[in-house]
Enzyme design. Sequence first.
Site, PDB file in Angstrom:
ATOM      1  N   GLU A 295      -5.732  -4.507  10.631  1.00  0.00           N
ATOM      2  CA  GLU A 295      -4.722  -3.472  10.824  1.00  0.00           C
ATOM      3  C   GLU A 295      -5.029  -2.692  12.097  1.00  0.00           C
ATOM      4  O   GLU A 295      -5.834  -1.760  12.074  1.00  0.00           O
ATOM      5  CB  GLU A 295      -4.710  -2.515   9.621  1.00  0.00           C
ATOM      6  CG  GLU A 295      -4.336  -3.190   8.325  1.00  0.00           C
ATOM      7  CD  GLU A 295      -3.672  -2.213   7.357  1.00  0.00           C
ATOM      8  OE1 GLU A 295      -2.579  -2.534   6.887  1.00  0.00           O
ATOM      9  OE2 GLU A 295      -4.224  -1.129   7.109  1.00  0.00           O
TER      10      GLU A 295
ATOM     11  N   GLU B  87      -7.059   4.972   7.309  1.00  0.00           N
ATOM     12  CA  GLU B  87      -6.874   6.381   6.936  1.00  0.00           C
ATOM     13  C   GLU B  87      -8.092   6.906   6.172  1.00  0.00           C
ATOM     14  O   GLU B  87      -8.429   8.085   6.266  1.00  0.00           O
ATOM     15  CB  GLU B  87      -5.570   6.544   6.124  1.00  0.00           C
ATOM     16  CG  GLU B  87      -4.354   6.403   7.035  1.00  0.00           C
ATOM     17  CD  GLU B  87      -3.110   5.823   6.389  1.00  0.00           C
ATOM     18  OE1 GLU B  87      -3.021   5.796   5.149  1.00  0.00           O
ATOM     19  OE2 GLU B  87      -2.216   5.379   7.137  1.00  0.00           O
TER      20      GLU B  87
ATOM     21  N   SER C  28       3.142  -1.713  10.454  1.00  0.00           N
ATOM     22  CA  SER C  28       4.589  -1.771  10.669  1.00  0.00           C
ATOM     23  C   SER C  28       5.205  -3.138  10.363  1.00  0.00           C
ATOM     24  O   SER C  28       6.099  -3.591  11.071  1.00  0.00           O
ATOM     25  CB  SER C  28       4.936  -1.320  12.093  1.00  0.00           C
ATOM     26  OG  SER C  28       4.541   0.040  12.283  1.00  0.00           O
TER      27      SER C  28
ATOM     28  N   GLY D 224       2.240   2.728  10.708  1.00  0.00           N
ATOM     29  CA  GLY D 224       3.202   3.811  10.531  1.00  0.00           C
ATOM     30  C   GLY D 224       3.864   4.255  11.817  1.00  0.00           C
ATOM     31  O   GLY D 224       4.533   5.287  11.851  1.00  0.00           O
TER      32      GLY D 224
ATOM     33  N   ASN E  72       0.873  -1.176   0.000  1.00  0.00           N
ATOM     34  CA  ASN E  72       0.000   0.000   0.000  1.00  0.00           C
ATOM     35  C   ASN E  72       0.906   1.219   0.000  1.00  0.00           C
ATOM     36  O   ASN E  72       1.458   1.588   1.032  1.00  0.00           O
ATOM     37  CB  ASN E  72      -0.892  -0.035   1.251  1.00  0.00           C
ATOM     38  CG  ASN E  72      -1.680   1.250   1.434  1.00  0.00           C
ATOM     39  OD1 ASN E  72      -1.768   2.059   0.503  1.00  0.00           O
ATOM     40  ND2 ASN E  72      -2.235   1.438   2.624  1.00  0.00           N
TER      41      ASN E  72
ATOM     42  N   HIS F 202      -9.592   1.329   4.394  1.00  0.00           N
ATOM     43  CA  HIS F 202      -8.349   1.521   5.164  1.00  0.00           C
ATOM     44  C   HIS F 202      -8.609   2.502   6.310  1.00  0.00           C
ATOM     45  O   HIS F 202      -9.405   3.437   6.155  1.00  0.00           O
ATOM     46  CB  HIS F 202      -7.249   2.045   4.237  1.00  0.00           C
ATOM     47  CG  HIS F 202      -5.909   2.066   4.889  1.00  0.00           C
ATOM     48  ND1 HIS F 202      -5.524   3.087   5.721  1.00  0.00           N
ATOM     49  CD2 HIS F 202      -4.892   1.180   4.867  1.00  0.00           C
ATOM     50  CE1 HIS F 202      -4.309   2.819   6.179  1.00  0.00           C
ATOM     51  NE2 HIS F 202      -3.905   1.668   5.670  1.00  0.00           N
TER      52      HIS F 202
ATOM     53  N   LYS G 178       0.148   4.251  -0.410  1.00  0.00           N
ATOM     54  CA  LYS G 178      -0.492   5.484   0.082  1.00  0.00           C
ATOM     55  C   LYS G 178      -0.246   6.632  -0.915  1.00  0.00           C
ATOM     56  O   LYS G 178      -0.168   6.376  -2.107  1.00  0.00           O
ATOM     57  CB  LYS G 178       0.002   5.801   1.497  1.00  0.00           C
ATOM     58  CG  LYS G 178      -0.129   4.573   2.408  1.00  0.00           C
ATOM     59  CD  LYS G 178       0.021   4.853   3.868  1.00  0.00           C
ATOM     60  CE  LYS G 178      -0.149   3.540   4.641  1.00  0.00           C
ATOM     61  NZ  LYS G 178      -0.176   3.735   6.081  1.00  0.00           N
TER      62      LYS G 178
HETATM   63  P1  PGA Z   1       2.622   0.636   7.712  1.00  0.00           P
HETATM   64  O1  PGA Z   1       1.175   0.806   7.020  1.00  0.00           O
HETATM   65  O2  PGA Z   1       3.179  -0.668   7.179  1.00  0.00           O
HETATM   66  O3  PGA Z   1       3.404   1.819   7.254  1.00  0.00           O
HETATM   67  O4  PGA Z   1       2.406   0.582   9.185  1.00  0.00           O
HETATM   68  C1  PGA Z   1       0.320  -0.274   6.855  1.00  0.00           C
HETATM   69  C2  PGA Z   1      -0.956   0.190   6.206  1.00  0.00           C
HETATM   70  O5  PGA Z   1      -1.404   1.310   6.492  1.00  0.00           O
HETATM   71  O6  PGA Z   1      -1.566  -0.537   5.386  1.00  0.00           O
END
Ligand code: PGA
Length: 250
Positions: free
Chosen positions: A168, A98, A214, A174, A10, A96, A12
């Site tokens: 998640e 976000e 992460s 992140g 992903n 997601h 983003k």
């Molecule tokens: P990250 O993001 O691996 O940077 O923690 C995962 C995601 O948001 O799908």
Amino acid sequence: MPRKPLIAANWKMYKTPVQSQEFMKLFLPLVANHGRDEIVVCPSFTSISVVIAAATGSGVAVGAQNMHFADEGAFTGETSPLMLKALGATHVILGHSERRQYFAETDEIINKKLKTALQHQLIPIVCVGEVLAEREAGKTEEVLLRQTRGVLAGITASEAVPIVIAYEPVWAIGTGKTATPQLAAEAHSVIRKEVANLLGAETAANLRILYGGSVKPDNATALMNEEEIDGALVGGASLDPQSFAKIVNY
Ligand code: PGA
């Protein structure tokens, strides 16, 4: 039948088309003989075409990070499933955290998107997961049950076959904080049991549940060794071709 693991990137809101092409040029040779896992790269809308062109013949699939639930209409700034299909995208990330947090997506909206994705044979990767305050309040299970029920509402067992769920935990996205493999496996089994309640044991047994939050080259193996974990949705560590290839080749 064993569940084939799926590892998805992903990206983003990172990478221009040129940067996306550069990634693919470096990444594809590193996974050229990889057949064990399904590999999916989800760039921004503006890079989908170039990533698909680069991935042709490689076995790497390409998905979007979001889409609208309508086929077309007066929805300024939105992208429809038909547009994604026309480009050759095969997967789509839905709901997601976000999107939930910054764009007010609810389980109801995500459910509509999920139904549209299934109608158009896009493989949906549907995200669920608790925020830190919910985990600390002991509400993780309650949140996962509510989200799982909400996103799957009105979907039958036969329709649900292509669905992939990504667990998640929002506090792990992140932040560099990963759920321990045991913690993730526990959450996955809560989701799987609820899917069994809703759609039957067979659908639940075949359902792929990815972990995201992460995931890095140095924790991918321990996570993937958990029987309940059927793959990963990778944000930050998927932006670098070497690091994403190391995760894929865990
Ligand atoms: P990250 O993001 O691996 O940077 O923690 C995962 C995601 O948001 O799908």
